[in-house]
Design a protein around this motif. Structure first.
Motif, PDB file in Angstrom:
ATOM      1  N   PRO A   1      31.234  43.123  28.398  1.00  0.00           N
ATOM      2  CA  PRO A   1      31.694  41.953  29.160  1.00  0.00           C
ATOM      3  C   PRO A   1      32.400  42.378  30.430  1.00  0.00           C
ATOM      4  CG  PRO A   1      33.103  42.340  27.259  1.00  0.00           C
ATOM      5  CD  PRO A   1      31.930  43.266  27.116  1.00  0.00           C
ATOM      6  N   ASN A   2      32.251  41.574  31.459  1.00  0.00           N
ATOM      7  CA  ASN A   2      32.897  41.874  32.740  1.00  0.00           C
ATOM      8  C   ASN A   2      34.328  41.371  32.743  1.00  0.00           C
ATOM      9  OD1 ASN A   2      30.549  42.993  33.904  1.00  0.00           O
ATOM     10  ND2 ASN A   2      29.774  40.949  34.380  1.00  0.00           N
ATOM     11  N   ARG A   3      35.203  42.184  33.286  1.00  0.00           N
ATOM     12  CA  ARG A   3      36.579  41.737  33.484  1.00  0.00           C
ATOM     13  C   ARG A   3      36.637  41.007  34.820  1.00  0.00           C
ATOM     14  NH1 ARG A   3      39.407  46.257  33.092  1.00  0.00           N
ATOM     15  NH2 ARG A   3      40.399  45.937  31.069  1.00  0.00           N
ATOM     16  N   LYS A   4      36.837  39.708  34.766  1.00  0.00           N
ATOM     17  CA  LYS A   4      36.833  38.901  35.978  1.00  0.00           C
ATOM     18  C   LYS A   4      38.063  39.209  36.827  1.00  0.00           C
ATOM     19  CE  LYS A   4      34.311  35.092  33.840  1.00  0.00           C
ATOM     20  NZ  LYS A   4      34.341  33.648  33.487  1.00  0.00           N
ATOM     21  N   ALA A   5      37.798  39.485  38.075  1.00  0.00           N
ATOM     22  CA  ALA A   5      38.905  39.764  38.994  1.00  0.00           C
ATOM     23  C   ALA A   5      39.598  38.457  39.363  1.00  0.00           C
ATOM     24  CB  ALA A   5      38.376  40.448  40.253  1.00  0.00           C
ATOM     25  N   THR A   6      40.895  38.455  39.318  1.00  0.00           N
ATOM     26  CA  THR A   6      41.657  37.263  39.663  1.00  0.00           C
ATOM     27  C   THR A   6      42.341  37.466  41.014  1.00  0.00           C
ATOM     28  OG1 THR A   6      43.576  38.115  38.461  1.00  0.00           O
ATOM     29  CG2 THR A   6      42.078  36.658  37.259  1.00  0.00           C
ATOM     30  N   LYS A   7      42.317  36.432  41.811  1.00  0.00           N
ATOM     31  CA  LYS A   7      42.919  36.501  43.132  1.00  0.00           C
ATOM     32  C   LYS A   7      44.414  36.260  43.010  1.00  0.00           C
ATOM     33  CE  LYS A   7      42.618  34.554  47.781  1.00  0.00           C
ATOM     34  NZ  LYS A   7      41.962  33.539  48.637  1.00  0.00           N
TER      35      LYS A   7
END
Length: 242
Positions: free
Chosen positions: A172-178
């Motif tokens: 699973p991809n670790r979603k980058a948070t702004k």
């Protein structure tokens, strides 16, 4: 917990309980031995239990389950290769999420589809261990995959399985948070609002704004971290979280 069962013709079955699965069913390790009498069998039981607890008991490949291999992985691989924080995280994931569902499988019977289903289930609602509604973060799902992959990768390196079934799974991809940051105007307004506030709150907020330190890191500060001569403050991660 361990016990001895008298079989036939001088045979005794030794049983050691490793723990319990999600349904409360005991996870047992058994071994049949030859002994002259019950007293000798109990001595063998003590040695058998010690081998398991010390990670020295190694079953043949055709009988090695994920539950059995967990102790081997822990004692002979994980403790020497993982950082303390990662080690505790992986142990928790394996004991609470992976072993209760897949621990009974022989290593050679664990397929890519088992890892795929494991990841898919983690993405469903209500997978938090406290049973509250909501989904696990992408980062948490990724850590669970890493724990499963780590123990299977170890089994592959030790030639207990022909291939690592986790390799065929797309992690699973670790979603980058702004990150949200204050603008110059907002910082100026914040400073104005602090003018009539107690020194304690001024210091706390100015530290957070100027250093970017986390709440726990600031709360963990002590006088030993302050150097008045140099005009510096040392943020200690392990002091705050260790």
């Amino acid at each position: 917990m361990a016990n001895v069962e008298n079989r036939v013709n001088g045979s005794y079955r030794l049983t050691v309980i490793l723990g319990y699965d999600e349904k409360g069913t005991p996870i047992r390790e058994r071994k049949t031995v030859k002994a002259k009498n019950l007293k000798e069998a109990k001595k063998l039981l003590t040695l058998f239990e010690a081998e398991i607890l010390n990670g020295k008991y190694f079953k043949a490949e055709d009988k090695m389950t994920l539950n059995n291999f967990f102790l081997q992985w822990l004692e002979k691989h994980a403790k020497d290769t993982l950082s303390p924080d990662t080690l505790q995280n992986y142990i928790s994931i394996l004991q609470k999420r992976i072993l209760p569902k897949d621990g009974r499988f022989k290593l050679e019977d664990i397929k890519t589809i088992h890892v795929v289903n494991f990841i898919k289930d983690l993405k469903k609602n209500g997978q938090c261990l406290d049973r509250k509604d909501g989904k696990l973060s992408a980062s948490s799902v990724l850590n669970c995959y890493k724990a499963f992959n780590n123990i299977l990768s170890c089994a592959y390196k030790w030639k207990l399985i022909k291939e690592n079934p986790a390799i065929g799974t797309k992690p699973p991809n670790r979603k980058a948070t702004k990150s949200e940051v204050y603008s110059k105007e907002e910082l100026s307004q914040l400073m104005q609002l602090l003018d009539d506030k107690p020194l304690f709150w001024k210091t706390l907020i100015l530290l957070a704004v100027s250093t970017g330190a986390r709440e726990g890191e600031i709360a963990g500060l002590e006088w030993i971290h302050v150097d008045f001569e140099k005009g510096t403050i040392r943020i200690s991660y392990y002091r705050a979280y260790g």
